[in-house]
Structure formats: structure tokens, C-alpha cells
Write a protein that holds these residues in place. Sequence first.
Motif, PDB file in Angstrom:
ATOM      1  N   ASP A   1      42.108  51.649  49.043  1.00  0.00           N
ATOM      2  CA  ASP A   1      41.904  50.298  48.520  1.00  0.00           C
ATOM      3  C   ASP A   1      42.682  50.159  47.207  1.00  0.00           C
ATOM      4  O   ASP A   1      42.452  50.933  46.279  1.00  0.00           O
ATOM      5  CB  ASP A   1      40.412  50.079  48.271  1.00  0.00           C
ATOM      6  CG  ASP A   1      40.074  48.716  47.691  1.00  0.00           C
ATOM      7  OD1 ASP A   1      40.997  47.937  47.398  1.00  0.00           O
ATOM      8  OD2 ASP A   1      38.877  48.452  47.527  1.00  0.00           O
ATOM      9  N   PRO A   2      43.628  49.220  47.105  1.00  0.00           N
ATOM     10  CA  PRO A   2      44.389  49.053  45.869  1.00  0.00           C
ATOM     11  C   PRO A   2      43.496  48.833  44.646  1.00  0.00           C
ATOM     12  O   PRO A   2      43.860  49.193  43.534  1.00  0.00           O
ATOM     13  CB  PRO A   2      45.261  47.827  46.135  1.00  0.00           C
ATOM     14  CG  PRO A   2      45.349  47.725  47.615  1.00  0.00           C
ATOM     15  CD  PRO A   2      44.054  48.280  48.148  1.00  0.00           C
ATOM     16  N   ALA A   3      42.316  48.286  44.849  1.00  0.00           N
ATOM     17  CA  ALA A   3      41.393  48.076  43.727  1.00  0.00           C
ATOM     18  C   ALA A   3      40.944  49.401  43.125  1.00  0.00           C
ATOM     19  O   ALA A   3      40.644  49.467  41.925  1.00  0.00           O
ATOM     20  CB  ALA A   3      40.186  47.267  44.185  1.00  0.00           C
ATOM     21  N   ALA A   4      40.899  50.463  43.904  1.00  0.00           N
ATOM     22  CA  ALA A   4      40.467  51.769  43.388  1.00  0.00           C
ATOM     23  C   ALA A   4      41.412  52.243  42.295  1.00  0.00           C
ATOM     24  O   ALA A   4      40.967  52.688  41.226  1.00  0.00           O
ATOM     25  CB  ALA A   4      40.400  52.795  44.516  1.00  0.00           C
TER      26      ALA A   4
ATOM     27  N   THR B   1      42.050  51.232  34.606  1.00  0.00           N
ATOM     28  CA  THR B   1      41.324  50.576  33.519  1.00  0.00           C
ATOM     29  C   THR B   1      40.341  51.547  32.871  1.00  0.00           C
ATOM     30  O   THR B   1      40.267  51.650  31.643  1.00  0.00           O
ATOM     31  CB  THR B   1      40.580  49.337  34.052  1.00  0.00           C
ATOM     32  OG1 THR B   1      41.531  48.441  34.607  1.00  0.00           O
ATOM     33  CG2 THR B   1      39.796  48.648  32.963  1.00  0.00           C
TER      34      THR B   1
ATOM     35  N   HIS C   1      34.819  52.856  46.048  1.00  0.00           N
ATOM     36  CA  HIS C   1      36.060  52.295  46.589  1.00  0.00           C
ATOM     37  C   HIS C   1      36.673  53.332  47.520  1.00  0.00           C
ATOM     38  O   HIS C   1      36.711  54.512  47.187  1.00  0.00           O
ATOM     39  CB  HIS C   1      37.081  52.006  45.474  1.00  0.00           C
ATOM     40  CG  HIS C   1      36.670  50.936  44.529  1.00  0.00           C
ATOM     41  ND1 HIS C   1      36.875  49.605  44.788  1.00  0.00           N
ATOM     42  CD2 HIS C   1      36.072  51.010  43.324  1.00  0.00           C
ATOM     43  CE1 HIS C   1      36.424  48.894  43.774  1.00  0.00           C
ATOM     44  NE2 HIS C   1      35.916  49.729  42.873  1.00  0.00           N
TER      45      HIS C   1
ATOM     46  N   GLN D   1      43.387  50.413  40.461  1.00  0.00           N
ATOM     47  CA  GLN D   1      43.280  49.504  39.319  1.00  0.00           C
ATOM     48  C   GLN D   1      42.043  49.803  38.479  1.00  0.00           C
ATOM     49  O   GLN D   1      42.101  49.858  37.257  1.00  0.00           O
ATOM     50  CB  GLN D   1      43.261  48.049  39.794  1.00  0.00           C
ATOM     51  CG  GLN D   1      43.190  47.057  38.661  1.00  0.00           C
ATOM     52  CD  GLN D   1      44.366  47.197  37.704  1.00  0.00           C
ATOM     53  OE1 GLN D   1      45.510  47.315  38.134  1.00  0.00           O
ATOM     54  NE2 GLN D   1      44.085  47.227  36.424  1.00  0.00           N
ATOM     55  N   VAL D   2      40.917  50.013  39.144  1.00  0.00           N
ATOM     56  CA  VAL D   2      39.678  50.311  38.419  1.00  0.00           C
ATOM     57  C   VAL D   2      39.812  51.630  37.662  1.00  0.00           C
ATOM     58  O   VAL D   2      39.423  51.741  36.498  1.00  0.00           O
ATOM     59  CB  VAL D   2      38.475  50.346  39.396  1.00  0.00           C
ATOM     60  CG1 VAL D   2      37.235  50.904  38.730  1.00  0.00           C
ATOM     61  CG2 VAL D   2      38.205  48.969  39.948  1.00  0.00           C
TER      62      VAL D   2
ATOM     63  N   ARG E   1      29.704  52.243  41.573  1.00  0.00           N
ATOM     64  CA  ARG E   1      30.613  51.497  42.449  1.00  0.00           C
ATOM     65  C   ARG E   1      31.412  52.472  43.288  1.00  0.00           C
ATOM     66  O   ARG E   1      31.744  53.564  42.844  1.00  0.00           O
ATOM     67  CB  ARG E   1      31.567  50.622  41.631  1.00  0.00           C
ATOM     68  CG  ARG E   1      30.891  49.429  40.999  1.00  0.00           C
ATOM     69  CD  ARG E   1      31.887  48.606  40.229  1.00  0.00           C
ATOM     70  NE  ARG E   1      32.303  49.369  39.051  1.00  0.00           N
ATOM     71  CZ  ARG E   1      33.358  49.082  38.307  1.00  0.00           C
ATOM     72  NH1 ARG E   1      34.136  48.058  38.599  1.00  0.00           N
ATOM     73  NH2 ARG E   1      33.656  49.815  37.248  1.00  0.00           N
TER      74      ARG E   1
END
Length: 54
Positions: free
Chosen positions: A16-19, A25, A12, A21-22, A10
Amino acid sequence: MPLVVLPDGREHRADDPAAAQVLSTLLDRPLHLRRQSSVPHHRRRLRSRDARAA
């Protein structure tokens, strides 16, 4: 913009705020990505490596 590529493939963009977060985690700890400081560390390292290769 730097690209974060995860072990599973994957991708990112670093902005990207998702980066964050991922990665948080994945590493099981809070993580925040931000723009680099005024010292361009990655550029300095690349120049040093290129100079050694010449």
C-alpha cells in the motif's frame, strides 16, 4: 503480503503506497518499501531460530 503495524495500532499492507508515506512521516525521512531481493532474509532467520528451538 507483509503487514506494517504502527505503534498506534494502525495497519498497512506493505504494498500500500500509504504505508511508505506514513513511515516516512513517522521517521521524518523519505522511505520507500519494495519487494525483497532474491535473498529471503526473513525466511532464513526464521529457519535458524526454529532450528535452535528444536
